[in-house]
Design a protein around this motif. Structure first.
Motif, PDB file in Angstrom:
ATOM      1  N   ARG A 137      18.319  53.340  12.293  1.00 16.32           N
ATOM      2  CA  ARG A 137      19.022  54.489  12.841  1.00 16.32           C
ATOM      3  C   ARG A 137      20.106  54.052  13.820  1.00 16.32           C
ATOM      4  NH1 ARG A 137      16.378  59.438  16.231  1.00 16.32           N
ATOM      5  NH2 ARG A 137      18.262  60.645  16.388  1.00 16.32           N
ATOM      6  N   ALA A 138      19.783  53.079  14.690  1.00 10.90           N
ATOM      7  CA  ALA A 138      20.762  52.598  15.659  1.00 10.90           C
ATOM      8  C   ALA A 138      21.948  51.939  14.936  1.00 10.90           C
ATOM      9  CB  ALA A 138      20.104  51.611  16.612  1.00 10.90           C
ATOM     10  N   LEU A 139      21.702  51.180  13.880  1.00 12.32           N
ATOM     11  CA  LEU A 139      22.788  50.531  13.130  1.00 12.32           C
ATOM     12  C   LEU A 139      23.660  51.581  12.415  1.00 12.32           C
ATOM     13  CD1 LEU A 139      21.054  47.400  11.615  1.00 12.32           C
ATOM     14  CD2 LEU A 139      22.836  47.445  13.336  1.00 12.32           C
ATOM     15  N   ASN A 140      23.061  52.594  11.875  1.00 14.39           N
ATOM     16  CA  ASN A 140      23.815  53.641  11.186  1.00 14.39           C
ATOM     17  C   ASN A 140      24.681  54.426  12.170  1.00 14.39           C
ATOM     18  OD1 ASN A 140      23.148  53.171   8.580  1.00 14.39           O
ATOM     19  ND2 ASN A 140      21.433  54.610   8.524  1.00 14.39           N
ATOM     20  N   ASN A 141      24.200  54.654  13.389  1.00 11.84           N
ATOM     21  CA  ASN A 141      24.988  55.389  14.395  1.00 11.84           C
ATOM     22  C   ASN A 141      26.186  54.568  14.846  1.00 11.84           C
ATOM     23  OD1 ASN A 141      23.356  57.605  14.343  1.00 11.84           O
ATOM     24  ND2 ASN A 141      22.113  56.997  16.119  1.00 11.84           N
ATOM     25  N   ARG A 142      26.106  53.260  14.861  1.00 10.36           N
ATOM     26  CA  ARG A 142      27.224  52.409  15.272  1.00 10.36           C
ATOM     27  C   ARG A 142      28.350  52.391  14.229  1.00 10.36           C
ATOM     28  NH1 ARG A 142      24.793  46.807  17.543  1.00 10.36           N
ATOM     29  NH2 ARG A 142      23.544  47.740  19.160  1.00 10.36           N
ATOM     30  N   HIS A 143      27.946  52.433  12.956  1.00 11.83           N
ATOM     31  CA  HIS A 143      28.935  52.351  11.890  1.00 11.83           C
ATOM     32  C   HIS A 143      29.634  53.676  11.636  1.00 11.83           C
ATOM     33  CE1 HIS A 143      27.971  48.284  11.139  1.00 11.83           C
ATOM     34  NE2 HIS A 143      26.778  48.503  10.564  1.00 11.83           N
TER      35      HIS A 143
END
Length: 144
Positions: A137-143
């Protein structure tokens, strides 16, 4: 008159000086001393208060499951048990001190208590899945 007091002292001293200590083994609630071949013996098993648990005639306490001249089996553990024996053929007073730690180690499963190792694996698996989901989830929010 003074010699009358001396003789009991002499007899007591002789018995102490002729005492022989032997080893005692404790395994759970079983207290045992090495086997022997002497005859015409008087023995007794006592607790730390010198209360007789068993002797050559009988078991004298409800705590005793069974006993003989070399073994005492109790229903529950006693930290200190004493054994004494006098046999005509041995000519000396035999004694043993049996000691054990009756406390069970903490954190270990006791007999009859199931160990649920699978629950620990399940908890770690759930924690790992939760961590993966949070990282994803954290990686998807950054992209975005």
């Amino acid at each position: 008159m003074g010699h009358l007091l001396f003789y009991p002292f002499l007899a007591f001293t002789w018995q102490i000086s002729c005492a022989k200590d032997i080893n005692c083994t404790v395994e759970g609630n079983i207290y045992s001393i090495p086997p022997f071949t002497a005859d015409q013996c008087h023995y007794r098993w006592t607790n730390s208060s010198d209360y007789i648990l068993a002797n050559q005639k009988e078991n004298l306490d409800g705590l005793v499951k069974e006993s003989n001249n070399t073994t005492l089996v109790l229903h529950e553990c006693l930290e200190t048990v004493y054994y004494t024996r006098d046999c005509i053929s041995e000519g000396v007073h035999i004694k043993a001190t049996c000691t054990t730690d009756c406390r069970k180690p903490e954190g270990l499963a006791t007999e009859g208590t199931p160990q649920h190792h699978w629950m620990l694996v399940l908890v770690f698996a759930a924690f790992g899945f939760l961590m993966l989901a949070l990282c994803y989830r954290a990686l998807n929010n950054r992209h975005q």
